[in-house]
Design an enzyme around this catalytic site. Structure first.
Site, short mmCIF file in Angstrom:
data_model
loop_
_atom_site.label_atom_id
_atom_site.label_comp_id
_atom_site.label_asym_id
_atom_site.label_seq_id
_atom_site.Cartn_x
_atom_site.Cartn_y
_atom_site.Cartn_z
N GLN A 258 -11.62 -35.57 -31.71
CA GLN A 258 -12.39 -34.36 -31.46
C GLN A 258 -11.48 -33.15 -31.33
OE1 GLN A 258 -15.67 -33.93 -31.48
NE2 GLN A 258 -15.37 -31.75 -31.12
N HIS A 261 -10.55 -30.75 -34.19
CA HIS A 261 -11.46 -29.71 -34.68
C HIS A 261 -11.01 -28.31 -34.29
CE1 HIS A 261 -14.61 -32.01 -36.61
NE2 HIS A 261 -14.62 -32.86 -35.61
N GLU A 326 -23.21 -32.33 -28.32
CA GLU A 326 -23.43 -32.55 -29.75
C GLU A 326 -23.34 -34.04 -30.08
OE1 GLU A 326 -21.51 -31.04 -33.99
OE2 GLU A 326 -20.28 -31.08 -32.18
N HIS A 327 -22.21 -34.65 -29.72
CA HIS A 327 -22.02 -36.10 -29.90
C HIS A 327 -21.86 -36.73 -28.53
CE1 HIS A 327 -20.03 -34.14 -33.43
NE2 HIS A 327 -20.75 -35.02 -34.10
N ASP A 360 -19.41 -38.72 -38.63
CA ASP A 360 -18.96 -37.47 -39.23
C ASP A 360 -18.94 -37.54 -40.76
OD1 ASP A 360 -18.60 -36.15 -36.85
OD2 ASP A 360 -16.45 -36.53 -36.74
N HIS A 419 -66.79 -13.45 -38.09
CA HIS A 419 -66.32 -14.83 -38.21
C HIS A 419 -67.51 -15.79 -38.28
CE1 HIS A 419 -62.38 -13.28 -37.27
NE2 HIS A 419 -61.85 -14.50 -37.29
#
Length: 428
Positions: A258, A261, A326-327, A360, A419
């Protein structure tokens, strides 16, 4: 990597910071608003100016798009092993997408009217692939690949080029393999603005997909209405939740992966086992020595990583749900029990062998997922987001007559006699 225990002073204050709301700062909001205004007013010329300013490339308005020749060159330059990997990933993406797309349906309601839903692909979508230190080939596949599976006729790709005016060949090959119709060599908030608003040469899209930095995310937020969006995926995140059965080497490897990134990454580890935390920290040090980018990764860990010792796993789950990662990697003894209690993660990886990197690149679900706590409100990118939903209503004489009394009552209550008349006239 910051380490804190439930027994430490300041634990409560730290845990409170993990309940996040992704709200942009004024500086980001104002900078993006200016970019959007400029692209809206000056079109291609603004894109060229921003390319020179941010990407250090002289990109004339006539050269904003990738050419057919560049695509052909990329196809020749890419190694057979890369083509094989791209094909394998696309195969899983397509199969996963087929199972998650919505299908047309209909039934007759209590009055006998035929009602239902129809799902058709968007006519034209945009997919954004960030630039940076590495070509995000997998992101191209896990955005455009879903559009292809959903049979979207036109897909516009956007990704920044290098100082030489070229897009990375592997990335360009992946975009083409995933069915992208055209690619603009533009990144950042200006790319989002161009896709949403259009320019002299860029035709606007119906919906925008893909992750990006805080400026890209804010541009998507500001342009909702001019265009629809998938979600607000920003800098990548992982949170590992483990009990004593977690494998320290595997956990360390996931945290280090991770960190690759970049500096904005969020890396978290929660466990009720202090012994496991100690083992993971030692494993991180051992594995760092084997990595080519050890200094860079160590800096990322120092900036955005934490290990949290909790009193019990229930507390860990509570914190994980507030964090909305996120994960989320779940490495626990009673997987089914604890999995049911995780509500807000973008994606959950269950068990010691479920490496996030497989998700991923290959598993099938998109890795474009909500970040910054947005998992409370958003789901990850999926195939049905490329479909436009339309409701269908069909009445016959019998069903319109049965509907009339209720319609007339609502028309009376709301003072909308036209209507009621529009229905009663069909019953005369």
């Amino acid at each position: 990597m910051r380490t804190i225990s439930h027994k430490d002073e300041g634990y409560g204050e730290f845990v409170a910071t993990l309940d996040r709301r992704a709200i942009p700062g004024d500086d980001v909001r104002e900078a993006v608003a200016e970019i959007v205004r400029e692209v809206g007013a000056r079109g291609d010329r603004a894109l060229a100016d921003y390319a020179a300013r941010f990407d250090k490339v002289a990109l004339a308005p006539a050269a904003l798009f990738v050419t057919k020749e560049e695509i052909a060159e990329a196809r020749k330059a890419v190694a057979p092993s890369t083509k094989k990997a791209v094909a394998a990933s696309l195969r899983n993406i397509t199969e996963f997408a087929k199972r998650s797309m919505r299908k047309d349906w209909s039934y007759r309601n209590a009055e006998g009217a035929k009602v239902g839903e129809r799902f058709t692909p968007f006519d034209r979508v945009g997919v954004y692939v960030p630039g940076g230190k590495a070509p995000l080939v997998s992101t191209a596949l896990m955005t455009a690949g879903f559009a292809k599976a959903a049979k979207v006729p036109e897909v516009l790709g956007a990704t920044p080029c290098g100082p030489d005016g070229k897009v990375n060949p592997e990335l360009l090959y992946a975009l083409h393999a995933a069915g992208v119709s055209e690619v603009i060599k533009v990144g950042g908030a200006q790319a989002i603005a161009a896709m949403a608003l259009g320019t002299e040469s860029v035709r606007p899209v119906d919906r925008i997909f893909g992750p990006g930095n805080k400026f890209v995310v804010e541009a998507k937020r500001q342009l909702v209405g001019a265009v629809s969006i998938d979600l607000l995926p920003g800098p990548s995140e992982v949170l590992v939740l483990a009990d004593k059965t977690g494998n320290p080497d595997f956990i360390a490897a996931d945290l280090l992966a991770q960190a690759e990134h970049g500096g904005d990454s969020v890396i978290g580890f929660i466990s009720d086992s202090k012994a496991l935390i100690v083992k993971v920290l030692k494993a991180i040090e051992r594995q760092l020595e084997t990595l080519s980018r050890a200094d860079y990764i160590r800096e990322v860990l120092d900036q955005g990583a934490f290990a949290l010792h909790v009193k019990n796993l229930s507390k860990g789950v509570e914190i994980a749900n507030a964090f909305a990662p996120e994960h989320l990697s779940l490495m626990v003894e009673k997987e089914s029990k604890w999995l049911k209690q995780i509500r807000t993660a973008g994606a959950i990886y269950v068990g010691n062998l479920s490496a996030v990197a497989v998700g991923d690149f290959l598993a099938g679900p998109s890795h474009t997922l909500p970040t910054g706590g947005a998992g409370r409100s958003f789901s990850g990118l999926r195939a049905d987001q490329f479909q436009r939903r339309t409701s269908i209503v069909k009445l016959d004489r019998k069903s319109v007559a049965k509907s009339l009394p209720v319609v007339e009552e609502f028309a009376r209550i709301e003072g909308l006699d036209a209507h009621g008349r529009s229905v009663s006239i069909r019953c005369e």
